[in-house]
Design an enzyme around this catalytic site. Structure first.
Site, PDB file in Angstrom:
ATOM      1  CD  GLU A   1      32.299 -29.360 -22.141  1.00 41.92           C
ATOM      2  OE1 GLU A   1      32.498 -30.322 -22.902  1.00 41.92           O
ATOM      3  OE2 GLU A   1      31.804 -28.282 -22.500  1.00 41.92           O
TER       4      GLU A   1
ATOM      5  CG  ASP B   1      24.162 -29.426 -25.880  1.00 38.46           C
ATOM      6  OD1 ASP B   1      24.475 -28.498 -26.668  1.00 38.46           O
ATOM      7  OD2 ASP B   1      24.701 -30.541 -25.893  1.00 38.46           O
TER       8      ASP B   1
ATOM      9  CG  ASP C   1      30.600 -28.670 -29.001  1.00 35.14           C
ATOM     10  OD1 ASP C   1      30.345 -28.300 -27.838  1.00 35.14           O
ATOM     11  OD2 ASP C   1      29.905 -29.511 -29.615  1.00 35.14           O
TER      12      ASP C   1
HETATM   13  C1  GLC Z   1      27.150 -30.650 -28.751  1.00 38.90           C
HETATM   14  C2  GLC Z   1      27.043 -29.125 -28.866  1.00 38.90           C
HETATM   15  C3  GLC Z   1      25.957 -28.783 -29.856  1.00 38.90           C
HETATM   16  C4  GLC Z   1      26.283 -29.426 -31.208  1.00 38.90           C
HETATM   17  C5  GLC Z   1      26.416 -30.935 -31.046  1.00 38.90           C
HETATM   18  C6  GLC Z   1      26.865 -31.605 -32.319  1.00 38.90           C
HETATM   19  O1  GLC Z   1      26.024 -31.179 -28.175  1.00 38.90           O
HETATM   20  O2  GLC Z   1      26.808 -28.550 -27.629  1.00 38.90           O
HETATM   21  O3  GLC Z   1      25.839 -27.393 -29.981  1.00 38.90           O
HETATM   22  O4  GLC Z   1      25.280 -29.119 -32.131  1.00 38.90           O
HETATM   23  O5  GLC Z   1      27.362 -31.228 -30.025  1.00 38.90           O
HETATM   24  O6  GLC Z   1      28.094 -31.141 -32.721  1.00 38.90           O
END
Ligand code: GLC
Length: 788
Positions: free
Chosen positions: A417, A489, A414
């Protein structure tokens, strides 16, 4: 008389004029054209052209794949992340006349117009597939753009994870991976960059992939009525032209060039339950037990950022998870697999081993003065591994032993980017780019892809012949080789649910087959109806995960009352019954690139109805199931069935294609239609993918007017043994004259099924026609003849 002084003055004025004009071009005041042809030479299959301003290199990689690179001054060595093929083939002929150079392969003709230098691509019948506008190729400063003539009926599909309509005509898009929390259904850009699209016009198709990692821009006739264009903020105009004669061929060629997904572990095709965050360990175990007690099938549970000690990667919070190995063992015993989140930001904290080791080994992205670049994200101040260097990827990959040792099997990449508070990594931050050092401007769009590559390579080494599941948020062309991609998200709304259907289909058209949204929507609370609808749709999405943000209500399948729980169970059971069909579709995708969720554009390319906004959310799940997404507050759905006959999946009623219809769509009935001639292998209901189903494979066959075939594929679902021949593969073929053939078996794996029950659907009814052995022997079964 010849006046020397006058002549000299004139020359000085002329030179000054040329210098001024050229320097204004350099400063980007007006655009600079590539210019006219000057000369060309052919070396090792490549045609190298000099123009009055720049250079062009043209070669063929296949009979219908052409590679073009255009630069101002010189071809530089650069990191190549997307493309995995570089061998060229010779052009069949290269001819020149006063106005043109004509390059031919067996299937394509590339006409190079000399003044100005522009390119036209034709098929063997002489049809123009794609033609540069007279503006051709132009620079404004370092920004380079290729302008193409817009054809009146031209449509554009692809570009991967993009919001907006299926047909991208009239729209423009940017590729710049973007942490866009709670994005709108028309926001651009969002998390992933796939600079590849398919153009469709005059019953012809072509594709273009711009292999440039800087910010790229595509304009499909937005704010102009003259051209479509593709271009980049910097770097080379390095693109591939695909001249395949169908969308299928183009997708196959594009995924040949940029790679295909590896066959994932079968459990990752099951249902995955996530939230930000499930903790402590007791809660996770209760969650797992509840699934099993309620007989709601599921395979994966996710641990979001709270499993870590202060969000420090490769650590565990000892209070919340005092015995990760023991907890995961208990989950495994219930048939669950655990996936954990990993973020790239490494907390800068003395005594934190990962940080100290990273500093010592110099694995981080830096400022130009060599100091490590820092920004703030979940753990506070962080450094960021430079995943564009082999040594940093290896360093990262090896760190996974803290997770694999305790039994983690899924790795959720995650914030790659890369994201940080402020969402604006400074342009001048430097990355190694495989030895061709560059700035963030060049590295940004591949950072996430290289993080998931490092994860993929690391855990594959550590997990010794076990397939792992890798997921990523940021992606680039070729990411499919390393990971599945989820669409970030999103929001709990009907619009987002419908958008996710289009977006996943668009990713499938762009090489990323293993894709899916946060089912139910990440941001905000779902209504019970939206939860039910989205879970139903999710059952027909390649990556099927229910995930939600930290401040939202409970969203387990039982959290909305009995009715919704029943609907959830029905669709989850269906997903697991369909697993033999789904796994075979994943297999097909892994060898051909044809996606699991298929835009209707793939098989009904020249049917204008499939592009209309009324129907552009519809897609095929695997080769045979047409899914028609419908909002949660609707009791009826407007559906378009393309040519052929279609059987309603739930009622068995047969409908003629080529028509729009209104069908019942109560909350427990997502409209699904089965294509005529479909062959759909199914199994008994199981609670998780590795649970043994009954010995009987149910092969559903739908009456049709054409011969059809389905490639059945099975293996152990968990190891790489299939690469050494441990698979079971056979063609199942339907002949409307009244025969079903189960062909010769390839591979040395023994199927988990002992017999096959042939269920024939015809005229609104279905019957069990035969039960036959499902071993290695060829089988022929007589079916009633089709009534055409
Ligand atoms: C980011 C991710 C999401 C995750 C959050 C906390 O927003 O896109 O899926 O739950 O971080 O880690």
């Amino acid at each position: 008389m010849f006046n020397q002084e006058f002549y000299f003055k004139q020359v000085v004025i002329l030179i000054t004029f040329i210098v001024v004009v050229n320097s204004s071009v350099g400063q980007g005041r007006v655009s600079q054209r590539l210019g006219d042809y000057a000369s060309h030479e052919v070396t090792s299959n490549q045609v190298l052209i000099k123009t009055s301003f720049g250079l062009a290199k043209i070669s063929a990689l296949q009979e219908d794949v052409i590679h073009v690179i255009i630069v101002k001054d010189e071809f530089r060595s650069k990191a190549n992340y997307a493309v995995i093929q570089d061998a060229t083939i010779p052009f069949k002929s290269i001819n020149e006349n006063t106005n043109e150079l004509i390059l031919e392969t067996e299937r394509l003709t590339v006409k190079v117009n000399k003044a100005p230098l522009t390119l036209t691509y034709l098929n063997k019948k002489g049809n123009v597939l794609s033609e540069d506008d007279e503006m051709g190729i132009r620079w404004i400063g370092n920004q380079v753009t290729n302008y193409k003539k817009l054809v009146s009926d031209e449509k554009f599909v692809g570009l991967g994870e993009k919001t907006g309509p299926l047909n991208r005509r009239g729209q423009a898009y940017e590729n710049w991976n973007n942490d866009d929390y709670a994005y709108e259904v028309d926001d651009d850009p969002i998390y992933a960059s796939v600079p590849f699209y398919i153009g469709i016009h005059s019953k012809l198709t072509y594709g273009i992939f711009l292999n440039n990692t800087f910010k790229t821009v595509f304009n499909f006739g937005a704010s102009n009525d003259r051209f479509s264009s593709f271009g980049a903020e910097d770097g080379e105009l390095d693109y591939y032209f695909f001249g395949g004669s169908s969308v299928r061929d183009i997708v196959k060629d594009y995924t040949w060039l940029t790679g295909r997904m590896e066959l994932p572990p079968i459990w990752s095709l099951g249902f995955q339950q996530s939230r930000w965050s499930y903790f402590p360990d007791k809660e996770v175990l209760t969650l797992a037990r509840t699934f099993r007690e309620k007989e709601i099938p599921a395979d994966v549970i996710y641990l979001d950022i709270h499993y870590m000690d202060q969000y420090k990667i490769f650590t565990w919070d000892n209070k919340r998870f005092s015995d990760p190995k023991g907890t995961i063992k208990q989950l495994n015993d219930m048939g669950f697999h655990v996936a954990v989140i990993v973020d790239p930001g490494i907390k800068t904290e003395d005594g934190y081993q990962v940080y100290e080791d990273g500093v010592e080994k110099k694995v981080f992205a830096t400022y130009p003065d060599g100091s490590n670049y820092a920004a703030r994200v979940w753990p506070g101040r962080c450094f960021f591994p430079d995943f564009t260097l082999d040594k940093s990827r290896k360093w990262w990959g090896n760190k996974f032993n803290t997770l694999t040792d305790v039994g983690v099997e899924g790795f959720w990449n995650d914030m790659n980017e890369p994201a940080s508070w402020g969402n604006r990594t400074p342009d001048l931050v430097e990355f190694g780019m495989e030895g061709n050092r560059g700035t963030h401007l060049e590295a940004h769009n591949v950072y996430g892809m290289q993080m998931s590559r490092a994860t993929f390579e690391g855990v594959n080494q550590l997990r010794n012949n076990k397939r792992s599941f890798i997921l990523t948020r940021a992606a680039f062309s070729g990411s499919q080789r390393y990971s599945a991609v989820w669409t970030g998200d999103n929001v709990a709304s009907d619009d987002h649910m419908l958008l996710s259907a289009r977006m996943v289909a668009s990713m499938g058209l762009s090489g990323i087959s293993f894709a899916g949204p946060d089912v139910g929507g990440f941001v905000g609370d779902r209504t019970p109806e939206l939860f039910a609808r989205w879970l139903s749709q999710g059952a027909f999405t390649p990556f099927f995960r229910n995930h939600s943000s930290h401040n939202t209500r409970d969203h387990e399948p039982w959290a909305y009352g009995e009715q919704i729980e029943g609907i959830s169970r029905k669709y989850l059971n269906t997903r697991y019954q369909l697993l033999p069909y789904v796994y075979a579709s994943f297999y097909e995708s892994s060898i051909s690139g044809i996606p699991v969720a298929r835009s209707l554009v793939m098989d009904y390319t020249f049917d204008n109805k499939v592009y209309t906004r009324a129907y552009h959310n519809q897609y095929l799940f695997g080769p045979n199931l047409l899914i028609a997404p419908v909002e949660s507050d609707q009791k009826f759905a407007k559906v378009y069935l393309p040519e052929g006959k279609w059987t309603h999946y739930w009622t068995n009623k047969v409908f003629e294609g080529n028509q729009e219809l209104i069908v019942d769509a109560p909350l427990d009935q997502l409209p699904i239609f089965v294509r005529e001639g479909a062959i759909i292998p199914m199994q008994s209901t199981i609670q998780h993918a590795n649970q043994k189903p009954s010995d009987k494979l149910m092969i559903h066959v739908y009456d049709g007017s054409q011969k059809t075939s389905f490639e059945y594929y099975e293996d152990d679902g968990n190891t790489f043994d299939y690469q050494d021949g441990a698979f079971y593969k056979r063609a199942i073929s339907y002949d409307p004259e009244g025969q079903l053939t189960l062909g010769k078996v390839e591979g040395n794996y023994v199927s988990k099924f002992l017999s096959a029950e042939i269920v024939f659907h015809s005229n609104g009814k279905f019957d069990i026609i035969a039960t036959i052995p499902f071993d290695k022997s060829e089988q022929k079964v007589s079916l009633p003849r089709s009534k055409k």
